[in-house]
Motif scaffolding. Structure first.
Motif, short mmCIF file in Angstrom:
data_model
loop_
_atom_site.label_atom_id
_atom_site.label_comp_id
_atom_site.label_asym_id
_atom_site.label_seq_id
_atom_site.Cartn_x
_atom_site.Cartn_y
_atom_site.Cartn_z
N ALA A 1 0.85 -1.20 0.00
CA ALA A 1 0.00 0.00 0.00
C ALA A 1 0.88 1.24 0.00
CB ALA A 1 -0.92 -0.01 1.22
N MET A 2 0.77 2.04 -1.06
CA MET A 2 1.65 3.18 -1.25
C MET A 2 0.87 4.46 -1.49
SD MET A 2 4.37 3.80 -4.32
CE MET A 2 3.13 4.64 -5.30
N ASN A 3 1.36 5.59 -0.97
CA ASN A 3 0.77 6.88 -1.34
C ASN A 3 1.05 7.15 -2.81
OD1 ASN A 3 3.58 7.18 -0.35
ND2 ASN A 3 3.30 9.34 -0.86
N HIS A 4 0.04 7.56 -3.53
CA HIS A 4 0.10 7.69 -4.99
C HIS A 4 -0.17 9.15 -5.35
CE1 HIS A 4 -0.11 6.82 -9.15
NE2 HIS A 4 -1.38 6.44 -9.24
N ALA A 5 0.69 9.75 -6.18
CA ALA A 5 0.53 11.16 -6.52
C ALA A 5 1.13 11.43 -7.89
CB ALA A 5 1.20 12.04 -5.45
N GLY A 6 1.10 12.69 -8.29
CA GLY A 6 1.78 13.10 -9.52
C GLY A 6 0.88 13.54 -10.64
N ILE B 1 1.31 -10.67 -5.20
CA ILE B 1 1.85 -9.47 -4.59
C ILE B 1 1.29 -8.30 -5.37
CG2 ILE B 1 3.93 -8.11 -4.11
CD1 ILE B 1 5.42 -10.75 -3.78
N LEU B 2 0.40 -7.55 -4.73
CA LEU B 2 -0.33 -6.49 -5.39
C LEU B 2 0.11 -5.13 -4.89
CD1 LEU B 2 -3.96 -7.96 -5.43
CD2 LEU B 2 -2.25 -8.00 -7.26
N LEU B 3 0.28 -4.20 -5.81
CA LEU B 3 0.64 -2.83 -5.48
C LEU B 3 -0.63 -1.99 -5.55
CD1 LEU B 3 2.70 -0.67 -4.87
CD2 LEU B 3 3.35 -0.66 -7.27
N TYR B 4 -0.97 -1.35 -4.44
CA TYR B 4 -2.28 -0.73 -4.30
C TYR B 4 -2.14 0.68 -3.74
CZ TYR B 4 -7.06 -0.06 -2.52
OH TYR B 4 -8.31 0.43 -2.25
N ALA B 5 -3.00 1.59 -4.23
CA ALA B 5 -3.06 2.96 -3.71
C ALA B 5 -4.31 3.11 -2.86
CB ALA B 5 -3.07 3.97 -4.86
N PRO B 6 -4.19 3.12 -1.53
CA PRO B 6 -5.39 3.22 -0.67
C PRO B 6 -6.19 4.50 -0.89
CG PRO B 6 -3.47 2.53 0.61
CD PRO B 6 -2.98 2.94 -0.73
N GLU B 7 -5.54 5.55 -1.40
CA GLU B 7 -6.26 6.80 -1.66
C GLU B 7 -7.14 6.70 -2.90
OE1 GLU B 7 -3.39 10.40 -0.80
OE2 GLU B 7 -2.23 8.66 -1.50
N GLY B 8 -6.91 5.66 -3.71
CA GLY B 8 -7.62 5.59 -4.97
C GLY B 8 -7.19 6.72 -5.89
N ILE B 9 -8.12 7.17 -6.72
CA ILE B 9 -7.80 8.23 -7.67
C ILE B 9 -7.71 9.59 -6.98
CG2 ILE B 9 -10.12 8.97 -8.37
CD1 ILE B 9 -7.09 8.08 -10.63
#
Length: 343
Positions: free
Chosen positions: A133-138, A205-213
């Motif tokens: 679970a990673m913070n996703h931005a950009g 092994i799944l890479l997921y953004a808990p914040e969603g979009i």
């Protein structure tokens, strides 16, 4: 019948795939440092391993590199295909192609452009299954996801599959930009609950953004501020007894800086987000820059494993999942603030 045809076509392509791996040429290095050329890198690598008569050709690649040339390239390709869209064959996750793409294309981009690095690797478990679970931005192509997937693969040999927005699979723009079913072949899992749960059930092994979009779509004004976490990953972690590996990414906010999300227009064109920034003037002239991002340093700080142990009962379970998800968000926000030197 269609599925059988697609399977036969895929088998034929694999049989005819070249024995030698893809080597970066001077033209590839030029494309890496010339923003409109990034789309060329992806497609050239694909065509090295797959016969794709519907794909871009050298004449069209040349048009990518001049202002406004992408529109002529699209017209050329559309006419060449008999005034139709590129074919979309059925594609399944191909670990061999994921590995080749990672080593031969992602590797140079991650090492020399984004300068990706893992920190606190002592917190990495030896094996999966996991929900990373990673913070996703950009507000751009998910380079923070792809970079982390590559680094985890290089460090542990894992086959990491990112949870991706459905727009990256079947949006009309993606059909023209990227090779057919490219996201699926590289391991992308649609960000829909049923697909997510099916992948979890297979011990991947799944890479997921808990914040969603909400993460990449929040815009420059809210940089480094984690948005509300979804609860689905907590519920699935509890249901299938799969630990969560939190990761804090620093640097992803600068992949597309100074941007705001044009919400109404974004919904009209059915994209996850539609950023408006000074860089968008360049994108109008060079649409092939749609997968490019600003040069930045992507650092990933691996946090200790988390496990979801929720109360029984549907209502209690969801409430507990929500509380635990937001508690994790607060914990990661503190980590981000400390890493940035904020109080």
């Amino acid at each position: 019948m269609i599925n059988q045809h697609s399977e036969n076509l895929l088998n034929t392509q694999q049989e005819k795939a070249p024995a030698q791996g893809y080597k970066f040429s001077w033209f590839d290095w030029f494309c890496l440092w010339y923003p409109p050329g990034w789309l060329i890198l992806f497609n050239r690598h694909w065509q090295h391993y797959h016969q794709d008569p519907d794909g871009w050709n050298w004449f069209e690649y040349g048009l990518f590199l001049i202002p406004g040339g992408f529109y002529l390239a699209m017209l050329s390709r559309w006419l060449r295909l008999g005034c139709r869209s590129p074919r979309q064959e059925v594609g399944e996750f191909d670990p061999n192609y994921q590995q080749a793409f990672g080593q031969e294309v992602l590797g140079p981009i991650v090492k020399y452009y984004f300068r990706g690095e893992l920190q606190q690797i002592e917190n990495l478990p030896s094996r999966g299954p996991l929900i990373v679970a990673m913070n996703h931005a950009g507000m751009c192509f998910p380079w923070d996801f792809l970079t982390l997937a590559y680094l985890l693969s290089e460090t542990r040999g894992w086959r990491v599959q990112p949870i991706a927005s459905p727009a990256l699979f079947d949006h009309p723009w993606m059909i023209w930009w990227l090779p057919p079913k490219w996201s699926q072949l590289l391991g992308g899992v649609r960000a829909e609950f049923n697909d997510f749960e099916a992948a979890i059930a297979q011990d991947k092994i799944l890479l997921y953004a808990p914040e969603g979009i909400r993460g990449p779509g929040k815009g420059w004004s809210k940089r480094h501020q984690l948005q509300k976490f979804d609860v689905s990953f907590m519920q699935l972690s509890d249901r299938y007894h799969i630990p969560i590996l939190p990761v804090v990414c620093i640097g992803s906010e600068f992949l597309h800086p100074w941007s705001v999300n044009v919400t109404k227009l974004q919904r009209l064109v059915k994209l996850p987000f539609l950023p408006l920034s000074p860089l968008m003037f360049a994108l109008v002239l060079f649409p092939s820059m749609g997968i490019w991002a600003m040069k930045t340093r992507l650092r990933y700080f691996i946090q200790p494993l988390e496990s979801a142990e929720l109360a029984s009962g549907s209502n209690k379970g969801r409430t507990a999942a929500y509380q635990q998800a937001q508690k994790l968000r607060e914990k990661l926000q503190i980590q981000i603030n400390q890493l940035l030197g904020k109080s």
